[in-house]
Design a protein around this motif. Structure first.
Motif, PDB file in Angstrom:
ATOM      1  N   ARG A   1       5.831  74.459  45.735  1.00 40.11           N
ATOM      2  CA  ARG A   1       6.273  74.522  44.336  1.00 40.11           C
ATOM      3  C   ARG A   1       7.709  75.034  44.236  1.00 40.11           C
ATOM      4  O   ARG A   1       8.466  74.602  43.361  1.00 40.11           O
ATOM      5  CB  ARG A   1       5.334  75.425  43.540  1.00 40.11           C
ATOM      6  CG  ARG A   1       5.618  75.471  42.045  1.00 40.11           C
ATOM      7  CD  ARG A   1       4.685  76.432  41.328  1.00 40.11           C
ATOM      8  NE  ARG A   1       5.008  77.826  41.631  1.00 40.11           N
ATOM      9  CZ  ARG A   1       5.975  78.516  41.028  1.00 40.11           C
ATOM     10  NH1 ARG A   1       6.733  77.930  40.101  1.00 40.11           N
ATOM     11  NH2 ARG A   1       6.197  79.772  41.346  1.00 40.11           N
ATOM     12  N   ARG A   2       8.090  75.924  45.126  1.00 39.33           N
ATOM     13  CA  ARG A   2       9.390  76.571  45.044  1.00 39.33           C
ATOM     14  C   ARG A   2      10.497  75.856  45.806  1.00 39.33           C
ATOM     15  O   ARG A   2      11.676  76.010  45.475  1.00 39.33           O
ATOM     16  CB  ARG A   2       9.286  78.007  45.590  1.00 39.33           C
ATOM     17  CG  ARG A   2       8.463  78.948  44.722  1.00 39.33           C
ATOM     18  CD  ARG A   2       8.174  80.247  45.455  1.00 39.33           C
ATOM     19  NE  ARG A   2       7.433  81.197  44.642  1.00 39.33           N
ATOM     20  CZ  ARG A   2       7.961  82.256  44.039  1.00 39.33           C
ATOM     21  NH1 ARG A   2       9.256  82.510  44.173  1.00 39.33           N
ATOM     22  NH2 ARG A   2       7.213  83.072  43.321  1.00 39.33           N
ATOM     23  N   HIS A   3      10.133  75.066  46.834  1.00 32.44           N
ATOM     24  CA  HIS A   3      11.153  74.507  47.718  1.00 32.44           C
ATOM     25  C   HIS A   3      10.787  73.089  48.149  1.00 32.44           C
ATOM     26  O   HIS A   3       9.597  72.733  48.207  1.00 32.44           O
ATOM     27  CB  HIS A   3      11.311  75.381  48.965  1.00 32.44           C
ATOM     28  CG  HIS A   3      11.760  76.776  48.666  1.00 32.44           C
ATOM     29  ND1 HIS A   3      13.077  77.099  48.452  1.00 32.44           N
ATOM     30  CD2 HIS A   3      11.049  77.931  48.535  1.00 32.44           C
ATOM     31  CE1 HIS A   3      13.179  78.389  48.197  1.00 32.44           C
ATOM     32  NE2 HIS A   3      11.964  78.921  48.239  1.00 32.44           N
ATOM     33  N   PRO A   4      11.798  72.267  48.501  1.00 35.93           N
ATOM     34  CA  PRO A   4      11.517  70.929  49.052  1.00 35.93           C
ATOM     35  C   PRO A   4      11.003  71.040  50.481  1.00 35.93           C
ATOM     36  O   PRO A   4      11.724  71.489  51.376  1.00 35.93           O
ATOM     37  CB  PRO A   4      12.878  70.225  48.991  1.00 35.93           C
ATOM     38  CG  PRO A   4      13.878  71.336  49.036  1.00 35.93           C
ATOM     39  CD  PRO A   4      13.252  72.513  48.336  1.00 35.93           C
TER      40      PRO A   4
ATOM     41  N   PRO B   1      13.988  67.340  52.248  1.00 37.57           N
ATOM     42  CA  PRO B   1      12.944  68.350  52.487  1.00 37.57           C
ATOM     43  C   PRO B   1      13.064  68.985  53.876  1.00 37.57           C
ATOM     44  O   PRO B   1      13.604  68.372  54.792  1.00 37.57           O
ATOM     45  CB  PRO B   1      11.650  67.559  52.356  1.00 37.57           C
ATOM     46  CG  PRO B   1      12.020  66.166  52.744  1.00 37.57           C
ATOM     47  CD  PRO B   1      13.427  65.966  52.251  1.00 37.57           C
ATOM     48  N   TRP B   2      12.538  70.232  54.014  1.00 40.57           N
ATOM     49  CA  TRP B   2      12.678  70.980  55.245  1.00 40.57           C
ATOM     50  C   TRP B   2      11.320  71.217  55.906  1.00 40.57           C
ATOM     51  O   TRP B   2      10.323  71.474  55.222  1.00 40.57           O
ATOM     52  CB  TRP B   2      13.298  72.345  54.966  1.00 40.57           C
ATOM     53  CG  TRP B   2      14.602  72.303  54.255  1.00 40.57           C
ATOM     54  CD1 TRP B   2      15.701  71.572  54.590  1.00 40.57           C
ATOM     55  CD2 TRP B   2      14.958  73.036  53.079  1.00 40.57           C
ATOM     56  NE1 TRP B   2      16.728  71.802  53.710  1.00 40.57           N
ATOM     57  CE2 TRP B   2      16.298  72.695  52.762  1.00 40.57           C
ATOM     58  CE3 TRP B   2      14.283  73.944  52.267  1.00 40.57           C
ATOM     59  CZ2 TRP B   2      16.963  73.240  51.667  1.00 40.57           C
ATOM     60  CZ3 TRP B   2      14.952  74.482  51.178  1.00 40.57           C
ATOM     61  CH2 TRP B   2      16.265  74.134  50.888  1.00 40.57           C
TER      62      TRP B   2
ATOM     63  N   GLN C   1      -4.433  77.134  51.272  1.00 38.04           N
ATOM     64  CA  GLN C   1      -4.791  76.802  49.896  1.00 38.04           C
ATOM     65  C   GLN C   1      -3.968  77.537  48.843  1.00 38.04           C
ATOM     66  O   GLN C   1      -3.834  77.049  47.707  1.00 38.04           O
ATOM     67  CB  GLN C   1      -6.272  77.103  49.658  1.00 38.04           C
ATOM     68  CG  GLN C   1      -7.220  76.281  50.499  1.00 38.04           C
ATOM     69  CD  GLN C   1      -8.675  76.591  50.206  1.00 38.04           C
ATOM     70  OE1 GLN C   1      -9.029  77.078  49.121  1.00 38.04           O
ATOM     71  NE2 GLN C   1      -9.552  76.333  51.171  1.00 38.04           N
ATOM     72  N   GLU C   2      -3.428  78.700  49.185  1.00 42.55           N
ATOM     73  CA  GLU C   2      -2.730  79.495  48.181  1.00 42.55           C
ATOM     74  C   GLU C   2      -1.234  79.648  48.483  1.00 42.55           C
ATOM     75  O   GLU C   2      -0.396  79.398  47.614  1.00 42.55           O
ATOM     76  CB  GLU C   2      -3.392  80.869  48.061  1.00 42.55           C
ATOM     77  CG  GLU C   2      -4.836  80.767  47.556  1.00 42.55           C
ATOM     78  CD  GLU C   2      -5.553  82.092  47.479  1.00 42.55           C
ATOM     79  OE1 GLU C   2      -6.415  82.251  46.583  1.00 42.55           O
ATOM     80  OE2 GLU C   2      -5.265  82.989  48.308  1.00 42.55           O
ATOM     81  N   LEU C   3      -0.899  80.051  49.709  1.00 38.17           N
ATOM     82  CA  LEU C   3       0.513  80.241  50.015  1.00 38.17           C
ATOM     83  C   LEU C   3       1.255  78.920  50.137  1.00 38.17           C
ATOM     84  O   LEU C   3       2.343  78.766  49.576  1.00 38.17           O
ATOM     85  CB  LEU C   3       0.666  81.050  51.308  1.00 38.17           C
ATOM     86  CG  LEU C   3       2.110  81.260  51.785  1.00 38.17           C
ATOM     87  CD1 LEU C   3       2.953  81.940  50.706  1.00 38.17           C
ATOM     88  CD2 LEU C   3       2.149  82.050  53.085  1.00 38.17           C
TER      89      LEU C   3
END
Length: 249
Positions: free
Chosen positions: A117-120, A32-33, A109-111
């Protein structure tokens, strides 16, 4: 202007945000990053990416996921909402101002869940960075309780906004709790206006007089730089300070 990665609508602000993204190459690291959110993505994300890539070539920084938050519209353009989103309090000088709380919650809360969800993503290193009015929002994020972001890069922050209301917020946060576990990078060019340099000194003096436990502060001045040509220097030095000393890859 960089190429957008995706657009995200917010129920919290009622606005649409254009999101720019630069991830490490899969061949260099699998994650993860740590993540750094850069405000004013339409105008400043390209500068942030250039600074980061130069540091990576010099092996001075660990792999990061950089995210630019924008509007698809540059400064002063009708679609740009920085005057609303980056101001924690309303002021008559900007009729639409005072949306900082809602925008900060959009980031959290949103971004942020969409990025996860898209990246580690490394959840123990959450960065937020900005310049000028964007740095005002960075400071607003820092003085929240709880503080979501762990690493804060504030270049030439607009402390002047609303009679320096951010100083009052910092004092109120200090009265509630003397512990703030975060790292703050503060900088300004020496050729910036007397208001910008003087107000930053007011903040630094206040934080020194009533320090927070566990708040690490790095201060820097860039000789010969003004409010506009300091951005690349501040992003480069701030990224090294906050995310440097990489482990062996």
């Amino acid at each position: 202007m960089p190429k957008p990665a995706f657009t995200l609508s917010s129920r919290l602000t009622g606005g649409d945000y254009v999101i720019y993204l630069t991830a490490p190459r899969a061949s260099s690291t699998s994650g993860p990053w740590p993540v750094v959110l850069f405000l004013d993505g339409d105008d400043q994300f390209a500068t942030a990416v250039a600074a980061y890539r130069a540091l990576r070539r010099a092996r001075r920084i660990r792999p990061l996921l950089l995210v630019g938050v924008g509007y698809g519209a540059s400064y002063t353009k009708p679609g740009n909402r920085r005057g609303r989103d980056y101001t924690p309090t309303a002021h008559r000088d900007e009729p639409a101002s005072g949306g900082g709380d809602a925008f900060l919650q959009f980031l959290i809360q949103e971004l942020w869940p969409e990025i996860v969800r898209r990246h580690p993503v490394s959840e123990d290193r959450r960065g937020i960075a900005g310049h000028s009015l964007g740095s005002l929002l960075v400071l607003h994020a820092l003085f929240q309780e709880p503080c979501f972001f762990t690493h804060h890069l504030a270049s030439a922050p607009s402390i002047w906004w609303d009679n320096r209301s951010i100083l009052r917020l910092a004092a109120e946060r200090r009265r509630r709790s003397a512990t703030l576990d975060a790292h703050l990078y503060l900088s300004v060019g020496t050729d910036d206006t007397a208001s910008m340099t003087g107000d930053l000194e007011l903040l630094e003096t206040q934080l020194a007089a009533q320090p927070f436990r566990r708040l690490r502060i790095t201060r820097e001045r860039f000789p010969g730089r003004d409010h506009y040509n300091v951005i690349a220097d501040a992003f480069r030095a701030g990224l090294v300070t906050l995310f440097g000393s990489p482990t062996r890859e």
